[in-house]
Scaffold this motif. Structure first.
Motif, PDB file in Angstrom:
ATOM      1  N   VAL A   7     -41.494 -86.565  12.567  1.00 40.14           N
ATOM      2  CA  VAL A   7     -41.566 -85.119  12.836  1.00 40.14           C
ATOM      3  C   VAL A   7     -42.930 -84.615  12.364  1.00 40.14           C
ATOM      4  CG1 VAL A   7     -40.487 -82.867  12.435  1.00 40.14           C
ATOM      5  CG2 VAL A   7     -39.068 -84.939  12.471  1.00 40.14           C
ATOM      6  N   ASN A   8     -43.715 -84.125  13.303  1.00 37.45           N
ATOM      7  CA  ASN A   8     -45.105 -83.762  13.013  1.00 37.45           C
ATOM      8  C   ASN A   8     -45.369 -82.262  12.879  1.00 37.45           C
ATOM      9  OD1 ASN A   8     -46.234 -86.311  12.848  1.00 37.45           O
ATOM     10  ND2 ASN A   8     -46.605 -86.455  15.061  1.00 37.45           N
ATOM     11  N   THR A  13     -42.113 -72.513  13.509  1.00 35.64           N
ATOM     12  CA  THR A  13     -43.340 -72.314  14.281  1.00 35.64           C
ATOM     13  C   THR A  13     -43.267 -73.096  15.587  1.00 35.64           C
ATOM     14  OG1 THR A  13     -44.589 -72.165  12.221  1.00 35.64           O
ATOM     15  CG2 THR A  13     -45.864 -72.598  14.207  1.00 35.64           C
ATOM     16  N   HIS A  14     -42.610 -74.240  15.530  1.00 41.51           N
ATOM     17  CA  HIS A  14     -42.654 -75.205  16.616  1.00 41.51           C
ATOM     18  C   HIS A  14     -41.252 -75.761  16.846  1.00 41.51           C
ATOM     19  CE1 HIS A  14     -44.005 -78.686  18.898  1.00 41.51           C
ATOM     20  NE2 HIS A  14     -45.262 -78.252  18.833  1.00 41.51           N
ATOM     21  N   GLN A  15     -40.952 -76.116  18.071  1.00 42.01           N
ATOM     22  CA  GLN A  15     -39.603 -76.599  18.384  1.00 42.01           C
ATOM     23  C   GLN A  15     -39.337 -78.027  17.902  1.00 42.01           C
ATOM     24  OE1 GLN A  15     -38.553 -76.367  22.557  1.00 42.01           O
ATOM     25  NE2 GLN A  15     -36.571 -77.308  22.150  1.00 42.01           N
ATOM     26  N   ALA A  16     -40.412 -78.733  17.483  1.00 43.43           N
ATOM     27  CA  ALA A  16     -40.272 -80.156  17.159  1.00 43.43           C
ATOM     28  C   ALA A  16     -39.125 -80.435  16.176  1.00 43.43           C
ATOM     29  CB  ALA A  16     -41.584 -80.694  16.595  1.00 43.43           C
ATOM     30  N   SER A  19     -35.738 -80.069  17.914  1.00 45.18           N
ATOM     31  CA  SER A  19     -35.512 -81.188  18.840  1.00 45.18           C
ATOM     32  C   SER A  19     -35.184 -82.462  18.071  1.00 45.18           C
ATOM     33  CB  SER A  19     -36.745 -81.425  19.705  1.00 45.18           C
ATOM     34  OG  SER A  19     -37.070 -80.264  20.431  1.00 45.18           O
ATOM     35  N   ALA A  20     -35.914 -82.684  16.974  1.00 42.88           N
ATOM     36  CA  ALA A  20     -35.684 -83.890  16.166  1.00 42.88           C
ATOM     37  C   ALA A  20     -34.281 -83.858  15.556  1.00 42.88           C
ATOM     38  CB  ALA A  20     -36.747 -84.007  15.082  1.00 42.88           C
ATOM     39  N   LEU A  21     -33.859 -82.676  15.078  1.00 41.56           N
ATOM     40  CA  LEU A  21     -32.510 -82.531  14.520  1.00 41.56           C
ATOM     41  C   LEU A  21     -31.457 -82.823  15.587  1.00 41.56           C
ATOM     42  CD1 LEU A  21     -32.509 -79.351  12.248  1.00 41.56           C
ATOM     43  CD2 LEU A  21     -31.296 -81.477  11.742  1.00 41.56           C
ATOM     44  N   ALA A  22     -31.649 -82.235  16.762  1.00 45.26           N
ATOM     45  CA  ALA A  22     -30.685 -82.422  17.854  1.00 45.26           C
ATOM     46  C   ALA A  22     -30.622 -83.891  18.260  1.00 45.26           C
ATOM     47  CB  ALA A  22     -31.066 -81.542  19.047  1.00 45.26           C
ATOM     48  N   PHE A  23     -31.796 -84.518  18.337  1.00 53.11           N
ATOM     49  CA  PHE A  23     -31.844 -85.938  18.727  1.00 53.11           C
ATOM     50  C   PHE A  23     -31.141 -86.800  17.679  1.00 53.11           C
ATOM     51  CE2 PHE A  23     -33.582 -90.181  18.750  1.00 53.11           C
ATOM     52  CZ  PHE A  23     -33.639 -90.506  20.096  1.00 53.11           C
TER      53      PHE A  23
END
Lengths: 130, 139
Positions: A7-8, A13-16, A19-23
């Protein structure tokens, strides 16, 4: 399958992070293994214990923390990235003579070698960020 | 690929951002320097604005940030020998290889002869090289 996750970006601030949590949740539900989630760049801010999002919003650091507790997954903040951005666990705070620590339960702080190891040991490395 | 107990994978580090507007370039380089200790098959890519990371003659005095551009020339000493530069990214920015640092490594299998680390590659060819990788980190 055994996944390494990077996770970068910081939360909100950012959806990353979302998305990482959901994945991560989806992979666990499907019976896959999460070898490690590594947080780099502003991603280390996912590990703060001091976030107070508005009550009608999701609490991203808490979600990671609960996920770690529930599934015993390894959440690692990069030490160099974390120090730059003021993310400290108790021993880092003590070692650097800082007044407080601010890392939420379920995370740990370690070196970049942990990211490379996740790349070597995992079947897939999935990167979240731009 | 397994070599005895040692797993050797193809690791690619993709650099796509300009060097000083954000911290990605610098922190990516920090990952690469650590990764070099793990004896994996490493390649670096500079594409999009990432090609600016290798510009020759960088001077950061006025912006107050650390000029880390000299570190790239040490990559050869870390046994990093494959540095891909995407041709179209250079051309789109009016650049050519002559605007970039000259990166070399010493080939231990050829009496330590100095060789070019930089490989100019087209977008289409790069897609194939990416496809061959086990792990791709994009920064």
């Amino acid at each position: 399958m055994k996944y390494g996750i990077l996770v970068n970006e910081g939360p909100y601030t950012h959806q990353a992070s979302d998305s990482a949590l959901a994945f991560t949740k989806a992979a666990l539900e499907k019976g896959h293994e999460i070898f490690r989630v590594f947080f780099y760049h502003d991603g280390v801010n996912n590990g703060t214990s001091l976030a107070i999002p508005p009550q009608d919003d999701r609490h991203i650091p808490n979600q990671w923390s609960e996920l770690a507790k529930e599934h015993n997954i390894d959440l690692v903040l990069c030490v160099a990235a974390a120090q730059r951005r003021g993310l400290l666990d108790e021993s880092e705070a003590k070692r650097n003579s800082k007044a407080a620590s601010n890392m939420i339960e379920g995370f740990r702080i370690s070196g970049l070698g942990q990211l490379i190891e996740a790349g070597i040991q995992g079947d897939r490395m999935v990167v979240f960020g731009d | 690929m397994e070599d005895g107990d040692q797993i050797i994978k193809k690791f690619m580090y993709m650099n796509r951002k300009a060097p000083y507007g954000t911290i990605y370039a610098w922190e990516s380089l920090e990952v690469v320097l650590i990764a070099a200790a793990f004896d994996q098959d490493i390649s670096l890519v500079f594409a999009d604005d990432g090609v600016y990371q290798l510009m020759d003659g960088q001077n950061t005095e006025e912006v107050g940030m650390k000029n880390f551009s000299k570190t790239y020339s040490a990559l050869g000493d870390y046994d990093i020998k494959k540095i891909y530069i995407e041709q179209e990214s250079l051309e789109e920015r009016g650049l050519s290889l002559g605007d970039l640092q000259d990166l070399k490594y010493e080939d231990e299998d050829d009496d330590w002869a100095e060789k070019d680390s930089i490989i100019l590659i087209s977008r289409a060819e790069l897609a194939k090289v990416i496809d061959e990788q086990d792990v791709v980190f994009s920064f």
